[in-house]
Motif scaffolding. Sequence first.
Motif, PDB file in Angstrom:
ATOM      1  N   ARG A  12     -32.084  18.598  44.028  1.00 17.36           N
ATOM      2  CA  ARG A  12     -32.938  19.800  44.089  1.00 17.36           C
ATOM      3  C   ARG A  12     -34.213  19.576  43.277  1.00 17.36           C
ATOM      4  O   ARG A  12     -34.861  18.562  43.444  1.00 17.36           O
ATOM      5  N   GLY A  13     -34.527  20.503  42.352  1.00 15.31           N
ATOM      6  CA  GLY A  13     -35.766  20.356  41.577  1.00 15.31           C
ATOM      7  C   GLY A  13     -35.647  19.408  40.386  1.00 15.31           C
ATOM      8  O   GLY A  13     -36.619  19.209  39.659  1.00 15.31           O
ATOM      9  N   PRO A  31     -35.540  31.469  33.345  1.00 14.73           N
ATOM     10  CA  PRO A  31     -36.200  32.407  34.246  1.00 14.73           C
ATOM     11  C   PRO A  31     -35.838  32.157  35.713  1.00 14.73           C
ATOM     12  O   PRO A  31     -35.293  31.098  36.043  1.00 14.73           O
ATOM     13  N   GLY A  35     -33.942  26.626  38.135  1.00 13.83           N
ATOM     14  CA  GLY A  35     -32.907  25.609  38.391  1.00 13.83           C
ATOM     15  C   GLY A  35     -31.504  25.911  37.903  1.00 13.83           C
ATOM     16  O   GLY A  35     -30.655  25.016  37.850  1.00 13.83           O
ATOM     17  N   LYS A  36     -31.212  27.182  37.576  1.00 15.37           N
ATOM     18  CA  LYS A  36     -29.862  27.508  37.090  1.00 15.37           C
ATOM     19  C   LYS A  36     -28.820  27.364  38.192  1.00 15.37           C
ATOM     20  O   LYS A  36     -27.785  26.726  38.012  1.00 15.37           O
ATOM     21  N   ASN A  38     -29.165  25.716  40.891  1.00 16.16           N
ATOM     22  CA  ASN A  38     -29.124  24.302  41.284  1.00 16.16           C
ATOM     23  C   ASN A  38     -28.117  23.515  40.440  1.00 16.16           C
ATOM     24  O   ASN A  38     -27.401  22.647  40.943  1.00 16.16           O
ATOM     25  N   ALA A  59     -31.604  19.549  51.880  1.00 16.95           N
ATOM     26  CA  ALA A  59     -32.121  20.525  50.917  1.00 16.95           C
ATOM     27  C   ALA A  59     -31.713  20.170  49.487  1.00 16.95           C
ATOM     28  O   ALA A  59     -32.344  20.591  48.527  1.00 16.95           O
ATOM     29  N   LEU A  60     -30.642  19.371  49.361  1.00 11.53           N
ATOM     30  CA  LEU A  60     -30.134  19.049  48.023  1.00 11.53           C
ATOM     31  C   LEU A  60     -30.893  17.886  47.394  1.00 11.53           C
ATOM     32  O   LEU A  60     -30.868  17.696  46.185  1.00 11.53           O
ATOM     33  N   VAL A  61     -31.521  17.091  48.227  1.00 19.18           N
ATOM     34  CA  VAL A  61     -32.268  15.933  47.721  1.00 19.18           C
ATOM     35  C   VAL A  61     -33.667  16.410  47.354  1.00 19.18           C
ATOM     36  O   VAL A  61     -34.316  17.125  48.134  1.00 19.18           O
ATOM     37  N   ARG A  62     -34.134  16.027  46.155  1.00 21.35           N
ATOM     38  CA  ARG A  62     -35.443  16.482  45.685  1.00 21.35           C
ATOM     39  C   ARG A  62     -36.517  16.124  46.708  1.00 21.35           C
ATOM     40  O   ARG A  62     -36.521  15.004  47.245  1.00 21.35           O
ATOM     41  N   ALA A  63     -37.389  17.073  46.989  1.00 18.80           N
ATOM     42  CA  ALA A  63     -38.442  16.846  47.978  1.00 18.80           C
ATOM     43  C   ALA A  63     -39.198  15.570  47.609  1.00 18.80           C
ATOM     44  O   ALA A  63     -39.628  15.420  46.471  1.00 18.80           O
ATOM     45  N   ALA A 336     -30.267  35.118  34.555  1.00 29.31           N
ATOM     46  CA  ALA A 336     -31.715  35.097  34.316  1.00 29.31           C
ATOM     47  C   ALA A 336     -32.067  36.142  33.274  1.00 29.31           C
ATOM     48  O   ALA A 336     -33.116  36.082  32.646  1.00 29.31           O
TER      49      ALA A 336
HETATM   50  N1  LIG Z   1     -34.878  19.865  47.488  1.00 29.11           N
HETATM   51  C1  LIG Z   1     -35.649  20.387  46.530  1.00 29.11           C
HETATM   52  N2  LIG Z   1     -36.671  19.674  46.006  1.00 29.11           N
HETATM   53  C2  LIG Z   1     -37.449  20.201  45.027  1.00 29.11           C
HETATM   54  N3  LIG Z   1     -37.295  21.433  44.527  1.00 29.11           N
HETATM   55  C3  LIG Z   1     -36.317  22.192  45.018  1.00 29.11           C
HETATM   56  C4  LIG Z   1     -35.438  21.710  46.040  1.00 29.11           C
HETATM   57  N4  LIG Z   1     -34.571  22.686  46.343  1.00 29.11           N
HETATM   58  C5  LIG Z   1     -34.882  23.726  45.552  1.00 29.11           C
HETATM   59  N5  LIG Z   1     -35.923  23.444  44.749  1.00 29.11           N
HETATM   60  C6  LIG Z   1     -36.540  24.328  43.765  1.00 29.11           C
HETATM   61  O1  LIG Z   1     -35.544  24.882  42.935  1.00 29.11           O
HETATM   62  C7  LIG Z   1     -35.937  26.198  42.582  1.00 29.11           C
HETATM   63  C8  LIG Z   1     -34.798  27.150  42.683  1.00 29.11           C
HETATM   64  O2  LIG Z   1     -33.865  26.837  41.729  1.00 29.11           O
HETATM   65  P1  LIG Z   1     -32.600  27.784  41.510  1.00 29.11           P
HETATM   66  O3  LIG Z   1     -32.191  28.403  42.764  1.00 29.11           O
HETATM   67  O4  LIG Z   1     -31.617  26.972  40.766  1.00 29.11           O
HETATM   68  O5  LIG Z   1     -33.251  28.899  40.581  1.00 29.11           O
HETATM   69  P2  LIG Z   1     -32.525  29.857  39.568  1.00 29.11           P
HETATM   70  O6  LIG Z   1     -32.853  29.405  38.178  1.00 29.11           O
HETATM   71  O7  LIG Z   1     -31.098  29.975  39.917  1.00 29.11           O
HETATM   72  O8  LIG Z   1     -33.317  31.211  39.866  1.00 29.11           O
HETATM   73  P3  LIG Z   1     -32.798  32.731  40.020  1.00 29.11           P
HETATM   74  O9  LIG Z   1     -32.701  33.280  38.632  1.00 29.11           O
HETATM   75  O10 LIG Z   1     -33.872  33.360  40.788  1.00 29.11           O
HETATM   76  O11 LIG Z   1     -31.501  32.704  40.746  1.00 29.11           O
HETATM   77  C9  LIG Z   1     -36.986  26.656  43.541  1.00 29.11           C
HETATM   78  O12 LIG Z   1     -38.159  26.972  42.833  1.00 29.11           O
HETATM   79  C10 LIG Z   1     -37.186  25.505  44.472  1.00 29.11           C
HETATM   80  O13 LIG Z   1     -38.540  25.267  44.697  1.00 29.11           O
END
Ligand SMILES: Nc1ncnc2c1ncn2[C@@H]1O[C@H](COP(=O)(O)OP(=O)(O)OP(=O)(O)O)[C@@H](O)[C@H]1O
Length: 359
Positions: A12-13, A31, A35-36, A38, A59-63, A336
């Motif tokens: 992911r990110g 916030p 990435g929580k 993730n 979708a799981l592999v970082r863009a 969050a």
């Molecule tokens: N394959 C990917 N490559 C790069 N970034 C990604 C990828 N998939 C998701 N992301 C990024 O991860 C972020 C989402 O992370 P996540 O869902 O873990 O957030 P969170 O901390 O749980 O937020 P919330 O509190 O809103 O639930 C998004 O901003 C998205 O752009």
Amino acid sequence: MQLRRLWLTDFRGYREADAAFDPGLTAVLGPNGHGKTNLLEAIGYLATLSSFRGAPNEALVRAGAERAIVRAEADREGRDLLLEAEIVANGRNRAQLNKQPLRRARDLLGALRATVFSPDDLTLVKGSPGDRRRYLDETLVSLHPRYDQMQSDLDRVLRQRGALLKQSGGRLTPEVELTLDVFDAKLVAAGEALASARQNLVGALEPVLADAYDQVAQQAAEVHATYDPPWMAVGLADALLASRKDDLRRGVSTVGPHRDELDLVIAGLPSRTHASQGEQRSLALALRLAAHHVVTEHTDSSPVLLLDDVFSELDPERSDALLRSLPPGQTILSTAGGLPAGASPGAVLQVRDGTVAPG
Ligand SMILES: Nc1ncnc2c1ncn2[C@@H]1O[C@H](COP(=O)(O)OP(=O)(O)OP(=O)(O)O)[C@@H](O)[C@H]1O
Ligand SMILES: [Mg+2]
């Protein structure tokens, strides 16, 4: 079961991340969008080789990256486990257990076990009967892999039967009748076995579900769960015969465990249509906690409990009550909004912009 450490590469990110977990409660804070989920998703991936958000591998592999690696160190009843999964955006995934490459990635299943609660679980209460059947069937598989076989046997015969019903164009020729007899015998065997497994499971879940709900809700709420297929009184064989004409006319199998419902009732009212949003969420959470409890009771180690965004839509009293009534074993939760005042996690992880740091 205890997750000690997690390493991520291009998941992911996350470019590179490394996190250590407490044997009791670990809180993942940060916030929105940092990435929580993730992080929890990566742990869940090692347990099921799939995303609890239903996301595809790409979708799981970082863009921009080609593959992601999720690695974890865990302890299962005193045995050390080192798990590794390589997720390839458009190719075959690979897995290793204790540094040994596995012939099939699927062989990693069962090594790390997790129970996941996520915001999407609201569909357990608000969604279609199929969402609730899936909950029961997934719980059965966590109890024993043989249920996986039972479910695929049932799916196969339902597909075959459905194809035949469509082909027949509504006409019951002697050939169609003969083939239906064969399919129905298989459907009865697999269907009755699965339905009675579901019924036993609901029997085991119901008292725990009611307790878990009352604890979170802080009141005795009279929660009931029933799985009572209408066809059970006559048996599936007779029910299929009785519905044969109808099935042929409509071209679908209208009776069987693929149509059954798990009824969830709070204080005498159906929860799907009558409960408030917060009550529905508490009930969804209670369903996961109940499954977690039953799986812990009936297997050799308690799964890691992953609670994603668990306090949203719970009022402060319910949030506190949840923290006080967490099951023994390891829990990793994300939020969050900050932790309720009374919380005392053994470890805190701060997630910012795709990095994790102890906080
Ligand atoms: N394959 C990917 N490559 C790069 N970034 C990604 C990828 N998939 C998701 N992301 C990024 O991860 C972020 C989402 O992370 P996540 O869902 O873990 O957030 P969170 O901390 O749980 O937020 P919330 O509190 O809103 O639930 C998004 O901003 C998205 O752009
Ligand atoms: Mg999230």
